[in-house]
Design a protein around this motif. Structure first.
Motif, PDB file in Angstrom:
ATOM      1  N   ASN A   1     -33.711 -62.451  74.411  1.00  0.00           N
ATOM      2  CA  ASN A   1     -32.886 -61.243  74.410  1.00  0.00           C
ATOM      3  C   ASN A   1     -32.976 -60.446  75.714  1.00  0.00           C
ATOM      4  OD1 ASN A   1     -32.032 -61.492  71.584  1.00  0.00           O
ATOM      5  ND2 ASN A   1     -34.190 -61.124  71.141  1.00  0.00           N
ATOM      6  N   PRO A   2     -32.667 -61.072  76.863  1.00  0.00           N
ATOM      7  CA  PRO A   2     -32.809 -60.351  78.124  1.00  0.00           C
ATOM      8  C   PRO A   2     -31.923 -59.122  78.230  1.00  0.00           C
ATOM      9  CG  PRO A   2     -31.587 -62.396  78.441  1.00  0.00           C
ATOM     10  CD  PRO A   2     -32.125 -62.415  77.040  1.00  0.00           C
TER      11      PRO A   2
ATOM     12  N   ALA B   1     -40.499 -54.107  78.796  1.00  0.00           N
ATOM     13  CA  ALA B   1     -39.646 -54.650  79.854  1.00  0.00           C
ATOM     14  C   ALA B   1     -40.468 -55.569  80.748  1.00  0.00           C
ATOM     15  CB  ALA B   1     -39.032 -53.528  80.677  1.00  0.00           C
ATOM     16  N   VAL B   2     -39.881 -56.705  81.122  1.00  0.00           N
ATOM     17  CA  VAL B   2     -40.560 -57.673  81.980  1.00  0.00           C
ATOM     18  C   VAL B   2     -39.802 -57.770  83.296  1.00  0.00           C
ATOM     19  CG1 VAL B   2     -41.456 -60.010  82.161  1.00  0.00           C
ATOM     20  CG2 VAL B   2     -41.232 -58.937  79.909  1.00  0.00           C
ATOM     21  N   HIS B   3     -40.534 -57.662  84.419  1.00  0.00           N
ATOM     22  CA  HIS B   3     -39.909 -57.637  85.734  1.00  0.00           C
ATOM     23  C   HIS B   3     -40.389 -58.792  86.609  1.00  0.00           C
ATOM     24  CE1 HIS B   3     -39.469 -53.438  84.336  1.00  0.00           C
ATOM     25  NE2 HIS B   3     -38.337 -53.469  85.024  1.00  0.00           N
ATOM     26  N   ASP B   4     -39.534 -59.195  87.526  1.00  0.00           N
ATOM     27  CA  ASP B   4     -39.865 -60.194  88.536  1.00  0.00           C
ATOM     28  C   ASP B   4     -40.678 -59.507  89.639  1.00  0.00           C
ATOM     29  OD1 ASP B   4     -39.921 -61.986  90.644  1.00  0.00           O
ATOM     30  OD2 ASP B   4     -37.764 -62.375  90.644  1.00  0.00           O
ATOM     31  N   PRO B   5     -41.941 -59.919  89.874  1.00  0.00           N
ATOM     32  CA  PRO B   5     -42.750 -59.241  90.893  1.00  0.00           C
ATOM     33  C   PRO B   5     -42.258 -59.491  92.315  1.00  0.00           C
ATOM     34  CG  PRO B   5     -43.920 -61.151  90.056  1.00  0.00           C
ATOM     35  CD  PRO B   5     -42.703 -60.980  89.196  1.00  0.00           C
ATOM     36  N   ALA B   6     -41.390 -60.491  92.519  1.00  0.00           N
ATOM     37  CA  ALA B   6     -40.874 -60.760  93.860  1.00  0.00           C
ATOM     38  C   ALA B   6     -39.711 -59.848  94.235  1.00  0.00           C
ATOM     39  CB  ALA B   6     -40.431 -62.218  93.970  1.00  0.00           C
ATOM     40  N   SER B   7     -39.005 -59.346  93.214  1.00  0.00           N
ATOM     41  CA  SER B   7     -37.824 -58.525  93.496  1.00  0.00           C
ATOM     42  C   SER B   7     -37.807 -57.196  92.762  1.00  0.00           C
ATOM     43  CB  SER B   7     -36.558 -59.294  93.115  1.00  0.00           C
ATOM     44  OG  SER B   7     -36.514 -59.499  91.703  1.00  0.00           O
ATOM     45  N   GLY B   8     -38.623 -57.080  91.728  1.00  0.00           N
ATOM     46  CA  GLY B   8     -38.601 -55.883  90.888  1.00  0.00           C
ATOM     47  C   GLY B   8     -37.508 -55.895  89.846  1.00  0.00           C
ATOM     48  N   ALA B   9     -36.699 -56.950  89.790  1.00  0.00           N
ATOM     49  CA  ALA B   9     -35.571 -57.002  88.866  1.00  0.00           C
ATOM     50  C   ALA B   9     -36.033 -57.190  87.427  1.00  0.00           C
ATOM     51  CB  ALA B   9     -34.645 -58.145  89.256  1.00  0.00           C
ATOM     52  N   LEU B  10     -35.313 -56.577  86.505  1.00  0.00           N
ATOM     53  CA  LEU B  10     -35.577 -56.775  85.084  1.00  0.00           C
ATOM     54  C   LEU B  10     -35.139 -58.190  84.702  1.00  0.00           C
ATOM     55  CD1 LEU B  10     -36.266 -55.581  82.240  1.00  0.00           C
ATOM     56  CD2 LEU B  10     -33.845 -54.970  82.072  1.00  0.00           C
TER      57      LEU B  10
ATOM     58  N   GLU C   1     -41.252 -64.945  86.401  1.00  0.00           N
ATOM     59  CA  GLU C   1     -42.036 -63.890  85.745  1.00  0.00           C
ATOM     60  C   GLU C   1     -43.331 -63.564  86.474  1.00  0.00           C
ATOM     61  OE1 GLU C   1     -43.253 -62.841  81.174  1.00  0.00           O
ATOM     62  OE2 GLU C   1     -43.665 -64.885  81.859  1.00  0.00           O
ATOM     63  N   GLN C   2     -43.991 -64.578  87.047  1.00  0.00           N
ATOM     64  CA  GLN C   2     -45.292 -64.356  87.683  1.00  0.00           C
ATOM     65  C   GLN C   2     -45.213 -64.347  89.200  1.00  0.00           C
ATOM     66  OE1 GLN C   2     -47.527 -66.525  89.471  1.00  0.00           O
ATOM     67  NE2 GLN C   2     -49.271 -65.122  89.388  1.00  0.00           N
ATOM     68  N   GLY C   3     -44.238 -65.047  89.783  1.00  0.00           N
ATOM     69  CA  GLY C   3     -44.018 -64.963  91.214  1.00  0.00           C
ATOM     70  C   GLY C   3     -44.494 -66.134  92.042  1.00  0.00           C
ATOM     71  N   LYS C   4     -45.307 -67.044  91.474  1.00  0.00           N
ATOM     72  CA  LYS C   4     -45.850 -68.112  92.309  1.00  0.00           C
ATOM     73  C   LYS C   4     -44.750 -69.082  92.738  1.00  0.00           C
ATOM     74  CE  LYS C   4     -48.816 -69.294  89.277  1.00  0.00           C
ATOM     75  NZ  LYS C   4     -49.985 -69.903  88.622  1.00  0.00           N
ATOM     76  N   PRO C   5     -44.920 -69.733  93.899  1.00  0.00           N
ATOM     77  CA  PRO C   5     -43.931 -70.701  94.359  1.00  0.00           C
ATOM     78  C   PRO C   5     -43.675 -71.780  93.313  1.00  0.00           C
ATOM     79  CG  PRO C   5     -45.450 -70.171  96.129  1.00  0.00           C
ATOM     80  CD  PRO C   5     -45.989 -69.506  94.897  1.00  0.00           C
TER      81      PRO C   5
ATOM     82  N   THR D   1     -42.404 -56.759 105.119  1.00  0.00           N
ATOM     83  CA  THR D   1     -41.111 -56.111 104.912  1.00  0.00           C
ATOM     84  C   THR D   1     -40.006 -57.047 105.378  1.00  0.00           C
ATOM     85  OG1 THR D   1     -41.257 -55.049 107.089  1.00  0.00           O
ATOM     86  CG2 THR D   1     -42.052 -53.787 105.193  1.00  0.00           C
ATOM     87  N   GLY D   2     -38.811 -56.763 104.936  1.00  0.00           N
ATOM     88  CA  GLY D   2     -37.664 -57.593 105.285  1.00  0.00           C
ATOM     89  C   GLY D   2     -36.791 -57.816 104.069  1.00  0.00           C
ATOM     90  N   ALA D   3     -35.602 -58.330 104.302  1.00  0.00           N
ATOM     91  CA  ALA D   3     -34.624 -58.459 103.230  1.00  0.00           C
ATOM     92  C   ALA D   3     -35.143 -59.301 102.071  1.00  0.00           C
ATOM     93  CB  ALA D   3     -33.337 -59.064 103.787  1.00  0.00           C
ATOM     94  N   ASP D   4     -35.935 -60.322 102.376  1.00  0.00           N
ATOM     95  CA  ASP D   4     -36.373 -61.245 101.333  1.00  0.00           C
ATOM     96  C   ASP D   4     -37.569 -60.734 100.529  1.00  0.00           C
ATOM     97  OD1 ASP D   4     -34.416 -62.985 102.148  1.00  0.00           O
ATOM     98  OD2 ASP D   4     -35.748 -64.152 103.438  1.00  0.00           O
ATOM     99  N   VAL D   5     -38.247 -59.726 101.041  1.00  0.00           N
ATOM    100  CA  VAL D   5     -39.514 -59.321 100.407  1.00  0.00           C
ATOM    101  C   VAL D   5     -39.603 -57.831 100.079  1.00  0.00           C
ATOM    102  CG1 VAL D   5     -40.810 -61.224 101.424  1.00  0.00           C
ATOM    103  CG2 VAL D   5     -40.615 -59.070 102.677  1.00  0.00           C
ATOM    104  N   ASP D   6     -38.612 -57.040 100.468  1.00  0.00           N
ATOM    105  CA  ASP D   6     -38.714 -55.597 100.267  1.00  0.00           C
ATOM    106  C   ASP D   6     -38.841 -55.198  98.805  1.00  0.00           C
ATOM    107  OD1 ASP D   6     -38.816 -54.771 102.853  1.00  0.00           O
ATOM    108  OD2 ASP D   6     -36.696 -54.287 103.041  1.00  0.00           O
TER     109      ASP D   6
END
Length: 491
Positions: A5-6, A33-42, A101-105, A367-372
């Motif tokens: 149910n996202p 709520a669960v967020h992506d630690p790489a982007s902060g997105a829900l 969900e966790q961020g690892k490659p 910092t940068g577009a991919d990691v901000d």
């Protein structure tokens, strides 16, 4: 595979607790709520369970226990074999969810799913090896029989850094032994736990044998697992501080506990080792999971005579590391799990530099577009590290490699053992005699000799001192869920 149910429109839509063989929302109706630690997105929602849910799960597990324990080892084994098959079948979806969900490659996530599946098949096999024994008596009319029986209901608490393999490392031996389980996953990674339990549900595990409580506040659930007398054992992977609290609470009822806690691993490179080879190994294990693993080296002890070559190689390898989303090709360093982790990196590096350490690489937020949008910290190398610095004593749990020089074997053994932790340690040397001597002298539960991965489902995993109690994996991991019973027979 889809996250639960996202786009849930109400709290009651999130049925992510698995109790007595059924999916349900939390009793309170609240959600997490669960967020992506790489982007902060829900990325999704999970039910925010509490004490009422945990109590219901324990009751279901207690009711299911006699029937599950009475099943033959071969029957219990069959469920684990089927779960193993399904996990491998869904391995790519599970890995992608873990990276989100966790961020690892993604490459590391795939490896973790395979590792998680290994525990299922290992304990599917070990279930059939719960051997007892007979003991001769001094009396001619007496026989002794020793048998092993399941403890009962197990409360299991797992961490966010390995959100699937740490579940199977606890669930598989518990189920193989004949125990029933109530599992509370980390608040940061409930979605991975939900997918593991979907597998258990699909293999037809009887209701109440395995139960899942996702939550936002772990304290009420933990209190139930500690205080409910129906829970016979508590198993926990996490920080030493929380582990101590759980051990104290479990003592009130003399609950069995197994604890896999923090680490402060030394990585010792002797003068006879190849410094470039050792630096390569150090870079792979130090920055594993962005340094967020309890077996990551926290102190790199390098002999003075080869220090410069070691540092040069490590610096060059760190400079080549790419940070970013785990879905991006070539990325080897993912985000830290949260803001608190980033603040710990900043504090430890700042303290070390203020006290005389030299910053060779990194030492800053990326910092940068991919990691901000995420908590990305540059892979960091420090030299001239001394015992007065916080990083010399504290577990870092992040991508910082502090280097300390030494001059002789006795000195480095004393420095390596000078910690309250005792989980993993590493030694690089070409001298077999030295390897054996140092292995015997180091006060750690696991030692890698020219080996950065001394772990396997077939090998006992665990520490000494304040790094924990008990072992996971191997035959020892099964024994953690069994009671020894003696039967004396007069004939």
């Amino acid at each position: 595979m889809t996250v639960p149910n996202p786009r849930a429109e109400s709290d009651s839509d999130v049925a992510s607790l698995y109790i007595d063989g059924a999916w349900r929302p939390s009793a309170s109706g609240r959600r997490l709520a669960v967020h992506d630690p790489a982007s902060g997105a829900l990325i999704g929602w999970a039910g925010a369970g509490g004490a009422e849910d945990a109590t219901a799960a324990v009751a279901a597990a207690a009711t299911a226990f006699p029937g599950w324990a009475a099943r033959t080892a071969y029957e219990r084994s069959a469920y684990l074999y089927e779960a193993y098959r399904l996990m491998l079948e869904r391995s790519e979806d599970l890995a992608k969810l873990m990276t989100t969900e966790q961020g690892k490659p993604l490459r590391a996530a795939r490896a973790e799913v395979r590792y998680a599946a290994d525990f299922l098949i290992w304990f599917a096999e070990e279930a059939k090896r719960m051997y007892g024994q007979t003991i001769p008596s001094a009396r001619a009319d007496q026989r002794f029989l020793v048998m092993h029986q399941p403890i009962g209901v197990v409360g299991a608490i797992t961490p966010w850094n390995y959100p699937i393999s740490m579940i199977t490392r606890k669930l598989a031996p518990a189920l193989a032994a004949g125990c029933t389980v109530v599992l509370k996953p980390a608040e940061q990674t409930p979605l991975c736990a939900i997918e593991v339990f979907r597998i258990l549900d699909e293999v037809g595990l009887p209701p109440g044998v395995a139960n899942l409580i996702t939550c936002e506040d772990p304290v009420p659930v933990g209190e139930v697992l500690l205080t409910d007398p129906a829970v016979g054992k508590l198993t926990f992977t996490g920080s030493t501080e929380v582990g101590k609290l759980l051990a104290r609470g479990a003592a009130d009822q003399m609950k069995r506990v197994s604890l896999e806690l923090g680490g402060h691993a030394p990585f010792i490179v002797f003068e006879d080792a190849d410094p470039a080879h050792a630096a390569k190994g150090a870079s792979l294990v130090k920055f594993l999971n962005t340094g967020q693993a309890c077996i990551c080296p926290n102190r790199l002890f390098v002999h003075r005579s080869i220090k410069d070559r070691f540092v040069e190689t490590l610096r060059d390898r760190v400079a080549a590391m790419r940070a970013g989303s785990g879905f991006t090709e070539g990325v080897s360093v993912g985000p830290l799990i949260d803001e608190a982790a980033y603040e710990r990196m900043t504090r430890q590096v700042g303290d070390a530099v203020a006290k005389g350490a030299l910053l060779v690489a990194g030492g800053r937020r990326l910092t940068g577009a991919d990691v901000d949008g995420g908590y990305f910290y540059a892979p960091t190398v420090l030299t001239e590290v001394t015992p007065e610095m916080d990083i010399y004593r504290e577990e870092t749990f992040g991508p910082i490699a502090p280097i300390i020089v030494f001059d002789d074997e006795d000195e480095v053994i004393a420095m390596a053992n000078d910690t309250r932790y005792g989980l993993a340690s590493y030694v690089y040397t070409r001298d077999l005699s030295r390897a054996l001597r140092v292995s015997e002298a180091l006060r750690f539960g696991m030692i890698g000799i020219n080996d950065i991965n001394p772990t396997s489902a077939a090998a006992p995993f665990g520490g000494v001192k304040e790094s924990g109690l008990g072992r996971e994996g191997a035959h020892e991991g099964l024994l953690e869920y069994l009671e020894t019973k003696l039967v004396g027979i007069s004939i």
